[in-house]
Design a protein around this motif. Structure first.
Motif, PDB file in Angstrom:
ATOM      1  N   LEU A 139      36.921   1.101  56.024  1.00  9.13           N
ATOM      2  CA  LEU A 139      36.478   0.183  57.070  1.00  9.13           C
ATOM      3  C   LEU A 139      37.235   0.466  58.361  1.00  9.13           C
ATOM      4  CD1 LEU A 139      36.302  -3.178  55.082  1.00  9.13           C
ATOM      5  CD2 LEU A 139      34.421  -1.622  55.663  1.00  9.13           C
ATOM      6  N   VAL A 140      36.510   0.414  59.469  1.00  3.07           N
ATOM      7  CA  VAL A 140      37.121   0.633  60.782  1.00  3.07           C
ATOM      8  C   VAL A 140      36.736  -0.505  61.717  1.00  3.07           C
ATOM      9  CG1 VAL A 140      37.119   3.147  60.524  1.00  3.07           C
ATOM     10  CG2 VAL A 140      35.167   2.011  61.620  1.00  3.07           C
ATOM     11  N   VAL A 141      37.527  -0.646  62.764  1.00  3.82           N
ATOM     12  CA  VAL A 141      37.232  -1.622  63.815  1.00  3.82           C
ATOM     13  C   VAL A 141      36.551  -0.881  64.955  1.00  3.82           C
ATOM     14  CG1 VAL A 141      38.166  -3.385  65.350  1.00  3.82           C
ATOM     15  CG2 VAL A 141      39.323  -2.878  63.190  1.00  3.82           C
ATOM     16  N   GLN A 182      44.819   3.507  64.936  1.00 11.04           N
ATOM     17  CA  GLN A 182      44.753   2.631  63.771  1.00 11.04           C
ATOM     18  C   GLN A 182      45.449   1.319  64.095  1.00 11.04           C
ATOM     19  OE1 GLN A 182      46.609   5.029  60.739  1.00 11.04           O
ATOM     20  NE2 GLN A 182      48.675   4.461  61.357  1.00 11.04           N
ATOM     21  N   ILE A 183      45.103   0.276  63.322  1.00 10.36           N
ATOM     22  CA  ILE A 183      45.633  -1.047  63.623  1.00 10.36           C
ATOM     23  C   ILE A 183      45.555  -1.908  62.362  1.00 10.36           C
ATOM     24  CG2 ILE A 183      43.454  -2.146  64.329  1.00 10.36           C
ATOM     25  CD1 ILE A 183      45.086  -3.314  66.742  1.00 10.36           C
ATOM     26  N   LEU A 208      41.556   0.634  60.016  1.00 14.36           N
ATOM     27  CA  LEU A 208      42.394  -0.480  59.593  1.00 14.36           C
ATOM     28  C   LEU A 208      43.460   0.040  58.632  1.00 14.36           C
ATOM     29  CD1 LEU A 208      39.729  -3.271  58.990  1.00 14.36           C
ATOM     30  CD2 LEU A 208      41.625  -3.398  60.605  1.00 14.36           C
ATOM     31  N   THR A 209      44.703  -0.346  58.856  1.00 17.44           N
ATOM     32  CA  THR A 209      45.796   0.149  58.024  1.00 17.44           C
ATOM     33  C   THR A 209      45.960  -0.638  56.727  1.00 17.44           C
ATOM     34  OG1 THR A 209      47.362  -1.242  59.235  1.00 17.44           O
ATOM     35  CG2 THR A 209      47.062   1.025  60.019  1.00 17.44           C
ATOM     36  N   ASP A 210      45.293  -1.775  56.611  1.00 15.75           N
ATOM     37  CA  ASP A 210      45.414  -2.602  55.403  1.00 15.75           C
ATOM     38  C   ASP A 210      44.864  -1.856  54.186  1.00 15.75           C
ATOM     39  OD1 ASP A 210      45.810  -5.635  56.702  1.00 15.75           O
ATOM     40  OD2 ASP A 210      44.678  -4.230  57.946  1.00 15.75           O
TER      41      ASP A 210
END
Length: 293
Positions: free
Chosen positions: A167-169, A182-183, A260-262
């Protein structure tokens, strides 16, 4: 004791869901109809099958015995249908397939198209569910095949790798965060979002926000990943979509995509079934096709 097959399917669905409401929905019954059937089962059997409480329902010892035998009956029925189906020339077959949002939108269309074109007498009953619901549905025999994240409990199921879904933002290219590669999800909870209009993926994202004590500030909900990317590209807000969708939409929408780094945002998707031996021949063939495509 007179229990018909609908009674047994309903009882197992309620037990597996831990809720009469959700169990009724899984077998296509209204809540009043399901409640009446359960009451009649207890009255006809002269024994209490379920304990009802604030946190849902749980089985009594008699309910556990009924669930055990009901599962055996379902497996035998599945084997019977499979064997009869192999001898019923010209009849259509239907495979029950449950998958999460990303699998349905990003991976299944091309993989299913090839297989279905070669099997014109086989239809697919495709349902979108969250991974935890898919595991429960396949285990209970309500779905023949599931495609889910292996982050959920899949004990008792046969698994094969299917895809890696990240998943990405997505956001406009002139957004203050656009240069970041990344965030973390927690670092964007203050932003406004464009979400999906329902579906398993949006429920999953909303649940992750709730775990962090937040509720996403939703500006609008769209029906497709393409629409989310288009809106994000115009600066309406942030969207969370599969990386494959962001890459595809990046050709036309003016978006930047940040990973996303999660850990929950990188999902290893698996194809699963309860037993290959119990699958009817067309379903077994589809399972092998999807596992190797």
């Amino acid at each position: 004791m007179r229990f018909d097959l609908t009674d047994l399917r309903l009882f197992l669905a309620v037990v597996d869901a831990g809720s009469i409401t959700h169990g009724a929905a899984d077998v296509g019954l209204s809540l009043p109809a399901a409640s009446e059937r359960l009451r009649d089962m207890e009255a006809n059997g002269g024994v209490k099958l379920l304990e009802r409480g604030r946190r849902g329902i749980r089985q009594t010892p008699a309910g556990e015995a009924l669930a055990h035998h009901a599962r055996l009956i379902q497996r035998q029925l599945a084997q019977m249908r499979g064997e009869l189906g192999e001898h019923a020339s010209g009849l259509r077959a239907t495979i029950r397939l449950a998958a999460n949002t990303a699998a349905i939108a990003e991976y299944l269309p091309s993989r299913l198209a090839d297989w279905m074109s070669r099997h014109p007498r086989t239809d697919i009953d495709l349902k979108e569910r969250q991974s935890i619901e898919i595991a429960r549905s396949v285990s209970a025999g309500h779905a023949d095949i599931g495609i889910l994240s292996d982050a959920v409990d899949t004990s008792g199921l046969i698994l094969r790798p299917f895809a890696i879904d990240r998943l990405v933002v997505v956001m406009s290219r002139d957004h203050a965060l656009a240069a970041t590669k990344q965030i973390a999800f927690a670092d964007i909870l203050h932003e406004h979002f464009i979400g999906l209009a329902g579906g398993a993926l949006q429920d999953h994202i909303d649940a992750r926000a709730a775990r962090l004590g937040a509720r996403l500030k939703m500006r609008v909900r769209m029906r497709t990943f393409e629409s989310i990317c288009d809106m994000a590209g115009h600066g309406v807000g942030l969207g969370i979509v599969p990386e494959t969708a962001a890459r595809r939409c990046g050709r036309s929408a003016k978006i930047a995509a940040l990973r996303l780094t999660d850990s929950w945002a990188t999902r290893r998707l698996s194809i699963c079934t309860r037993s290959l031996d119990d699958l009817p021949s067309p379903a077994r063939d589809l399972f092998e096709h999807l596992a190797t495509a």
